[in-house]
Design a protein around this motif. Structure first.
Motif, PDB file in Angstrom:
ATOM      1  N   MET A   1      12.373  -3.947   8.424  1.00  0.00           N
ATOM      2  CA  MET A   1      11.214  -4.648   7.909  1.00  0.00           C
ATOM      3  C   MET A   1      11.625  -5.730   6.904  1.00  0.00           C
ATOM      4  N   VAL A   2      12.590  -5.402   6.043  1.00  0.00           N
ATOM      5  CA  VAL A   2      13.038  -6.379   5.051  1.00  0.00           C
ATOM      6  C   VAL A   2      13.697  -7.563   5.757  1.00  0.00           C
ATOM      7  N   PHE A   3      14.533  -7.287   6.740  1.00  0.00           N
ATOM      8  CA  PHE A   3      15.193  -8.360   7.479  1.00  0.00           C
ATOM      9  C   PHE A   3      14.168  -9.280   8.143  1.00  0.00           C
ATOM     10  N   GLU A   4      13.210  -8.696   8.821  1.00  0.00           N
ATOM     11  CA  GLU A   4      12.197  -9.505   9.491  1.00  0.00           C
ATOM     12  C   GLU A   4      11.350 -10.267   8.481  1.00  0.00           C
ATOM     13  N   TYR A   5      11.078  -9.687   7.344  1.00  0.00           N
ATOM     14  CA  TYR A   5      10.340 -10.371   6.284  1.00  0.00           C
ATOM     15  C   TYR A   5      11.118 -11.610   5.820  1.00  0.00           C
ATOM     16  N   ILE A   6      12.425 -11.436   5.592  1.00  0.00           N
ATOM     17  CA  ILE A   6      13.263 -12.562   5.169  1.00  0.00           C
ATOM     18  C   ILE A   6      13.280 -13.651   6.231  1.00  0.00           C
ATOM     19  N   LEU A   7      13.396 -13.255   7.488  1.00  0.00           N
ATOM     20  CA  LEU A   7      13.369 -14.252   8.567  1.00  0.00           C
ATOM     21  C   LEU A   7      12.070 -15.053   8.520  1.00  0.00           C
ATOM     22  N   ARG A   8      10.949 -14.351   8.414  1.00  0.00           N
ATOM     23  CA  ARG A   8       9.654 -15.043   8.388  1.00  0.00           C
ATOM     24  C   ARG A   8       9.538 -15.956   7.170  1.00  0.00           C
ATOM     25  N   GLN A   9      10.079 -15.524   6.033  1.00  0.00           N
ATOM     26  CA  GLN A   9      10.040 -16.356   4.833  1.00  0.00           C
ATOM     27  C   GLN A   9      10.849 -17.643   5.020  1.00  0.00           C
ATOM     28  N   ASN A  10      11.789 -17.597   5.974  1.00  0.00           N
ATOM     29  CA  ASN A  10      12.621 -18.762   6.273  1.00  0.00           C
ATOM     30  C   ASN A  10      12.198 -19.436   7.588  1.00  0.00           C
ATOM     31  N   ASN A 143      17.111  -0.682 -15.983  1.00  0.00           N
ATOM     32  CA  ASN A 143      16.242   0.447 -16.297  1.00  0.00           C
ATOM     33  C   ASN A 143      15.524   0.906 -15.036  1.00  0.00           C
ATOM     34  N   LEU A 144      14.772   1.979 -15.189  1.00  0.00           N
ATOM     35  CA  LEU A 144      14.081   2.602 -14.061  1.00  0.00           C
ATOM     36  C   LEU A 144      12.635   2.144 -13.899  1.00  0.00           C
ATOM     37  N   ILE A 145      12.213   1.203 -14.684  1.00  0.00           N
ATOM     38  CA  ILE A 145      10.812   0.801 -14.656  1.00  0.00           C
ATOM     39  C   ILE A 145      10.504   0.093 -13.341  1.00  0.00           C
ATOM     40  N   PHE A 146       9.564   0.649 -12.620  1.00  0.00           N
ATOM     41  CA  PHE A 146       9.122   0.111 -11.328  1.00  0.00           C
ATOM     42  C   PHE A 146       8.146  -1.015 -11.647  1.00  0.00           C
ATOM     43  N   GLU A 147       8.646  -2.234 -11.617  1.00  0.00           N
ATOM     44  CA  GLU A 147       7.876  -3.403 -12.026  1.00  0.00           C
ATOM     45  C   GLU A 147       6.780  -3.741 -11.015  1.00  0.00           C
ATOM     46  N   LYS A 148       5.707  -4.314 -11.511  1.00  0.00           N
ATOM     47  CA  LYS A 148       4.584  -4.684 -10.654  1.00  0.00           C
ATOM     48  C   LYS A 148       5.011  -5.699  -9.592  1.00  0.00           C
ATOM     49  N   ASP A 149       5.853  -6.674  -9.950  1.00  0.00           N
ATOM     50  CA  ASP A 149       6.307  -7.672  -8.974  1.00  0.00           C
ATOM     51  C   ASP A 149       7.036  -7.010  -7.806  1.00  0.00           C
ATOM     52  N   SER A 150       7.857  -6.013  -8.100  1.00  0.00           N
ATOM     53  CA  SER A 150       8.584  -5.308  -7.042  1.00  0.00           C
ATOM     54  C   SER A 150       7.633  -4.502  -6.168  1.00  0.00           C
ATOM     55  N   PHE A 151       6.640  -3.885  -6.785  1.00  0.00           N
ATOM     56  CA  PHE A 151       5.631  -3.132  -6.043  1.00  0.00           C
ATOM     57  C   PHE A 151       4.869  -4.065  -5.101  1.00  0.00           C
ATOM     58  N   GLU A 152       4.490  -5.232  -5.594  1.00  0.00           N
ATOM     59  CA  GLU A 152       3.764  -6.196  -4.772  1.00  0.00           C
ATOM     60  C   GLU A 152       4.644  -6.705  -3.636  1.00  0.00           C
ATOM     61  N   LEU A 153       5.931  -6.949  -3.912  1.00  0.00           N
ATOM     62  CA  LEU A 153       6.857  -7.384  -2.868  1.00  0.00           C
ATOM     63  C   LEU A 153       6.973  -6.317  -1.783  1.00  0.00           C
ATOM     64  N   LEU A 154       7.096  -5.063  -2.191  1.00  0.00           N
ATOM     65  CA  LEU A 154       7.181  -3.975  -1.218  1.00  0.00           C
ATOM     66  C   LEU A 154       5.927  -3.947  -0.341  1.00  0.00           C
ATOM     67  N   GLN A 155       4.776  -4.112  -0.939  1.00  0.00           N
ATOM     68  CA  GLN A 155       3.538  -4.139  -0.158  1.00  0.00           C
ATOM     69  C   GLN A 155       3.486  -5.380   0.748  1.00  0.00           C
ATOM     70  N   ASP A 156       4.000  -6.509   0.268  1.00  0.00           N
ATOM     71  CA  ASP A 156       4.066  -7.712   1.104  1.00  0.00           C
ATOM     72  C   ASP A 156       4.881  -7.442   2.364  1.00  0.00           C
ATOM     73  N   ILE A 157       6.031  -6.798   2.174  1.00  0.00           N
ATOM     74  CA  ILE A 157       6.930  -6.507   3.302  1.00  0.00           C
ATOM     75  C   ILE A 157       6.265  -5.551   4.277  1.00  0.00           C
ATOM     76  N   LEU A 158       5.646  -4.498   3.761  1.00  0.00           N
ATOM     77  CA  LEU A 158       4.967  -3.523   4.624  1.00  0.00           C
ATOM     78  C   LEU A 158       3.778  -4.149   5.352  1.00  0.00           C
ATOM     79  N   GLU A 159       3.055  -4.985   4.658  1.00  0.00           N
ATOM     80  CA  GLU A 159       1.913  -5.682   5.249  1.00  0.00           C
ATOM     81  C   GLU A 159       2.383  -6.657   6.324  1.00  0.00           C
ATOM     82  N   ASP A 160       3.438  -7.409   6.008  1.00  0.00           N
ATOM     83  CA  ASP A 160       4.002  -8.388   6.935  1.00  0.00           C
ATOM     84  C   ASP A 160       4.476  -7.728   8.227  1.00  0.00           C
ATOM     85  N   SER A 161       4.961  -6.498   8.125  1.00  0.00           N
ATOM     86  CA  SER A 161       5.467  -5.785   9.299  1.00  0.00           C
ATOM     87  C   SER A 161       4.369  -5.079  10.085  1.00  0.00           C
ATOM     88  N   GLY A 162       3.146  -5.101   9.541  1.00  0.00           N
ATOM     89  CA  GLY A 162       2.044  -4.430  10.222  1.00  0.00           C
ATOM     90  C   GLY A 162       1.940  -2.950   9.892  1.00  0.00           C
TER      91      GLY A 162
END
Length: 184
Positions: A1-10, A143-162
């Protein structure tokens, strides 16, 4: 999913512009690639470095660098468990932070020597090469803090993959209380 997301971003459509063979067992992709199947392969370590060392390929790009910080590793606990056992969650989080602090304050060679027993099938030189690459790519957070930007990116990738039909608000799912305390 990450690979395909990167491809689409490019501006590369994975379904039209190239062929991705997903029929190969993930543990066998490096062998298939070194055996002549495909022009590129997506590999985790130590397979990527092993391909370089044997002269079968080289690391052309890092999905971790090209995607942005995707939280590949995280841990989850039920709210009820966190409420009933906050001391266990805090001790566990503190231990993980201690490991992250070690990584931030030691050389790749020192880290490789410490983690070598966890990878009996991989020689120390390969482990050191991998750790150096991770350092150069700034793979490890401080640190271990799960940042909001990373959470949103993860959702972007999952959404992008369907795979994600409905987004979840960060505040509804992520609790950084224990990670915040561990960093202090």
């Amino acid at each position: 999913m990450v690979f395909e997301y990167i491809l689409r971003q490019n501006h590369i459509d994975p379904s039209k512009d190239l062929e991705i063979d997903q029929s190969i067992d993930f543990g066998s992709t490096a062998a298939a690639f070194s055996g002549g199947l495909g022009d590129f392969s997506i590999e985790f370590e130590p397979a990527a470095t092993a391909l370089e060392k044997e002269g079968s390929g080289y690391v052309a790009a890092s999905l971790g660098v090209d995607s942005g910080y995707v939280p590949y590793t995280s841990y989850s606990a039920k709210t009820s468990f966190m409420e009933e056992h906050p001391e266990i969650i805090q001790k566990f989080t503190n231990a993980l932070q201690k490991g992250m602090d070690y990584v931030q304050t030691h050389s790749p060679e020192e880290i490789a020597r410490v983690i070598e027993p966890q990878f009996p099938e991989t020689d120390l030189d390969t482990i050191t090469t991998i750790v150096k690459r991770y350092y150069e790519q700034d793979t490890w957070k401080e640190n271990l803090i799960f940042e909001k930007d990373s959470f949103e990116l993860l959702q972007d990738i999952l959404e992008d993959s369907g795979e994600l039909k409905e987004r979840t608000p960060y505040e509804s799912l992520v609790n950084t209380e224990f990670a915040d305390k561990a960093t202090k």
